[in-house]
Write an enzyme that holds these catalytic residues in place. Structure first.
Site, PDB file in Angstrom:
ATOM      1  N   HIS A   1       0.885  -1.168   0.000  1.00 20.83           N
ATOM      2  CA  HIS A   1       0.000   0.000   0.000  1.00 20.83           C
ATOM      3  C   HIS A   1       0.915   1.207   0.000  1.00 20.83           C
ATOM      4  O   HIS A   1       1.886   1.271   0.759  1.00 20.83           O
ATOM      5  CB  HIS A   1      -0.934   0.025   1.209  1.00 20.83           C
ATOM      6  CG  HIS A   1      -2.160  -0.809   1.038  1.00 20.83           C
ATOM      7  ND1 HIS A   1      -3.174  -0.463   0.170  1.00 20.83           N
ATOM      8  CD2 HIS A   1      -2.529  -1.980   1.600  1.00 20.83           C
ATOM      9  CE1 HIS A   1      -4.130  -1.375   0.217  1.00 20.83           C
ATOM     10  NE2 HIS A   1      -3.758  -2.317   1.081  1.00 20.83           N
TER      11      HIS A   1
ATOM     12  N   GLU B   1     -10.119   2.707  -3.254  1.00 21.55           N
ATOM     13  CA  GLU B   1     -10.337   3.783  -4.214  1.00 21.55           C
ATOM     14  C   GLU B   1      -9.633   5.071  -3.803  1.00 21.55           C
ATOM     15  O   GLU B   1      -9.117   5.813  -4.652  1.00 21.55           O
ATOM     16  CB  GLU B   1     -11.840   4.021  -4.396  1.00 21.55           C
ATOM     17  CG  GLU B   1     -12.162   4.989  -5.510  1.00 21.55           C
ATOM     18  CD  GLU B   1     -13.635   5.003  -5.878  1.00 21.55           C
ATOM     19  OE1 GLU B   1     -14.013   5.804  -6.753  1.00 21.55           O
ATOM     20  OE2 GLU B   1     -14.419   4.201  -5.304  1.00 21.55           O
TER      21      GLU B   1
END
Length: 274
Positions: free
Chosen positions: A39, A113
């Site tokens: 991430h 998102e």
């Protein structure tokens, strides 16, 4: 069955010494590979992932490669649509060559998102950008000079050169459990699923093997474990093996490094008793 272990590059246990110790331990214990996740940036209010402290996956694997000589190096997974394929292809080819051909590219479309928004990448285009990105990287890795006509990714590649080329091809395993992910995996070198219980795995294996029966197409699963449940992992691994899963990667959830190392060792012992 082959076994992998996720490196401690996330959360409070992440750091150069913990990654080094874990990679060396994995090689000494006989694990087939070590793995990292990705991430780049996450919302402060996001309940998952539980920590924003994700050390970069490619750099982490390079660090692990430098202290090992045998274990393969895998990503579980790189969110390909978030990255431009050209610099990523260069990074991965370099790591493949530095490690003498040990890299596995696990790749997924992503799901967060807000992370796409932060990086200015259209969330609704992530599947198309991933497919085009894989095609672009494969072209760059194999053609010299290379020409590639891009539609979804900003790039103009006309009779250009990018070296080094990988010393051996980089296998691509596709992560995700959606129909689109399974179809995408069938076009690549393997499938790297997650959170699939043993009683569901057999049907997925049959579906994939109907189109890709050759052993070179790898079916891999990621499982979570910790000090509390690793003792029962032998039966779980046996069930995956009987379902036709070739490779299982364990991601220890322990927060402390010593607990992580103990869980990794117990998981390896569970695999040895199969």
């Amino acid at each position: 069955m082959q076994l992998g272990i996720h490196l401690p590059h996330i959360g409070r246990k992440a750091g150069p010494e913990s990654i080094r110790r874990a990679a060396i331990q994995a090689e000494q214990l006989g694990f087939d590979d070590v793995w990292v996740s990705e991430h780049i940036i996450v919302p402060q209010s996001s309940p998952y992932p539980p920590s924003p402290n994700f050390w970069d996956p490619v750099v982490t694997l390079t660090w692990a490669a430098a202290v090992t000589s045998r274990v393969r190096l895998g990503t579980s997974v790189l969110v390909l649509p978030l990255r431009h394929p050209l610099p990523l292809a260069k990074e991965l080819a370099t790591l493949q060559n530095l490690s003498q051909g040990r890299l596995i590219l696990g790749a997924g479309v992503g799901w967060l998102e807000a992370e796409f928004d932060a990086l200015g990448v259209p969330f609704q285009q992530r599947g198309r950008r991933m497919d085009e990105g894989i095609a672009m990287m494969r072209a760059v890795w194999s053609d010299d000079p290379v020409t590639f006509e891009a539609r979804w990714i900003p790039a103009r590649i006309d009779t250009m050169r990018s070296q080094p080329l990988p010393v051996v091809p980089i296998p691509i395993w596709i992560g995700g459990g959606s129909d689109a992910a399974l179809r995408r995996a069938l076009r690549q070198d393997g499938w790297h699923g997650s959170r699939v219980p043993p009683d569901k795995a057999a049907a997925l294996v049959r579906r994939l093997r109907a189109e890709r029966p050759e052993p070179g197409f790898t079916i891999s699963l990621r499982v979570s474990c910790n000090a509390a449940n690793v003792g029962g992992m032998r039966d779980t691994l046996a069930a995956y093996r009987d379902a036709g899963v070739q490779h299982v990667m364990a991601a220890p959830e322990d927060r402390g490094l010593e607990d992580y190392l103990a869980t990794a060792e117990a998981f390896r012992r569970a695999g040895d008793r199969l």
